[in-house]
Design an enzyme around this catalytic site. Structure first.
Site, PDB file in Angstrom:
ATOM      1  N   ALA A  58      49.038  80.858  91.147  1.00  0.00           N
ATOM      2  CA  ALA A  58      49.376  82.277  91.283  1.00  0.00           C
ATOM      3  C   ALA A  58      49.093  82.784  92.693  1.00  0.00           C
ATOM      4  O   ALA A  58      49.878  83.557  93.251  1.00  0.00           O
ATOM      5  CB  ALA A  58      48.610  83.101  90.244  1.00  0.00           C
ATOM      6  N   ALA A  61      51.818  81.432  94.934  1.00  0.00           N
ATOM      7  CA  ALA A  61      53.070  82.154  94.656  1.00  0.00           C
ATOM      8  C   ALA A  61      53.039  83.559  95.253  1.00  0.00           C
ATOM      9  O   ALA A  61      54.004  83.992  95.896  1.00  0.00           O
ATOM     10  CB  ALA A  61      53.307  82.224  93.145  1.00  0.00           C
ATOM     11  N   GLU A  62      51.939  84.278  95.059  1.00  0.00           N
ATOM     12  CA  GLU A  62      51.869  85.637  95.595  1.00  0.00           C
ATOM     13  C   GLU A  62      51.827  85.621  97.120  1.00  0.00           C
ATOM     14  O   GLU A  62      52.382  86.508  97.765  1.00  0.00           O
ATOM     15  CB  GLU A  62      50.679  86.401  95.034  1.00  0.00           C
ATOM     16  CG  GLU A  62      50.671  87.834  95.515  1.00  0.00           C
ATOM     17  CD  GLU A  62      50.216  88.845  94.484  1.00  0.00           C
ATOM     18  OE1 GLU A  62      50.074  90.010  94.887  1.00  0.00           O
ATOM     19  OE2 GLU A  62      50.015  88.498  93.316  1.00  0.00           O
ATOM     20  N   THR A  63      51.219  84.615  97.706  1.00  0.00           N
ATOM     21  CA  THR A  63      51.164  84.520  99.167  1.00  0.00           C
ATOM     22  C   THR A  63      52.566  84.371  99.761  1.00  0.00           C
ATOM     23  O   THR A  63      52.939  85.105 100.677  1.00  0.00           O
ATOM     24  CB  THR A  63      50.266  83.345  99.603  1.00  0.00           C
ATOM     25  OG1 THR A  63      48.932  83.579  99.134  1.00  0.00           O
ATOM     26  CG2 THR A  63      50.263  83.189 101.117  1.00  0.00           C
ATOM     27  N   SER A  66      54.828  87.609  98.754  1.00  0.00           N
ATOM     28  CA  SER A  66      54.507  88.844  99.461  1.00  0.00           C
ATOM     29  C   SER A  66      54.790  88.719 100.956  1.00  0.00           C
ATOM     30  O   SER A  66      55.164  89.702 101.611  1.00  0.00           O
ATOM     31  CB  SER A  66      53.063  89.271  99.206  1.00  0.00           C
ATOM     32  OG  SER A  66      52.160  88.293  99.637  1.00  0.00           O
TER      33      SER A  66
END
Length: 142
Positions: A58, A61-63, A66
């Site tokens: 997660a 993925a968020e890195t 975003s």
């Protein structure tokens, strides 16, 4: 060759040592409007049974998602994560996991990315979708 995070939009150098992505060993390899690619080592990011931690997926993925949002929205607007959904397909036990984010939607107020994480053999480890809200102002950080 990894990209220096300071070269990305509006990265605040005074917070560089506090970055979760840095602590997890995430390296951004490519960053443009079409895709952001980064990799993360499995070692140091495992759960107690030796597998890559789902929360690490997660974070990767968020890195990448975003970062892709930031490339599309900054400096006029500031992206913040609104929703992250991850489906874990298989475990990784060694080497690196590579995440690739591609835009599904880019608008003035939101953007959504699909993120695919693969192991060193190219097998899909996780599929994620990140939606970011594009704010008019940057959140206050003390």
């Amino acid at each position: 060759m990894p990209i220096d995070p300071a070269s990305l939009p509006e990265m605040q150098p005074e917070h560089a040592a506090e970055q979760l992505a840095t602590r997890m060993g995430i390296e951004i390899l490519k960053a443009d409007l079409d895709e952001v690619v980064a990799r993360m080592p499995v070692e140091g990011n495992r759960q107690p049974y030796g597998l890559l931690h789902g929360g690490a997926n997660a974070v990767l993925a968020e890195t990448v998602g975003s970062t892709l949002s930031a490339l599309h929205s900054m400096p006029e607007r500031f992206p913040v994560g609104l929703e992250l959904a991850c489906t874990h397909h298989r475990s990784a036990t060694s080497g690196f996991v590579t995440g690739t984010a591609r835009p599904l939607h880019v608008g003035r107020s939101t953007s959504t990315s699909e993120i695919v994480l693969v192991d060193d053999d190219g097998r899909r480890v996780c599929t994620a979708k990140l939606t970011c809200l594009h704010r008019d102002t940057r959140p206050h950080v003390s």
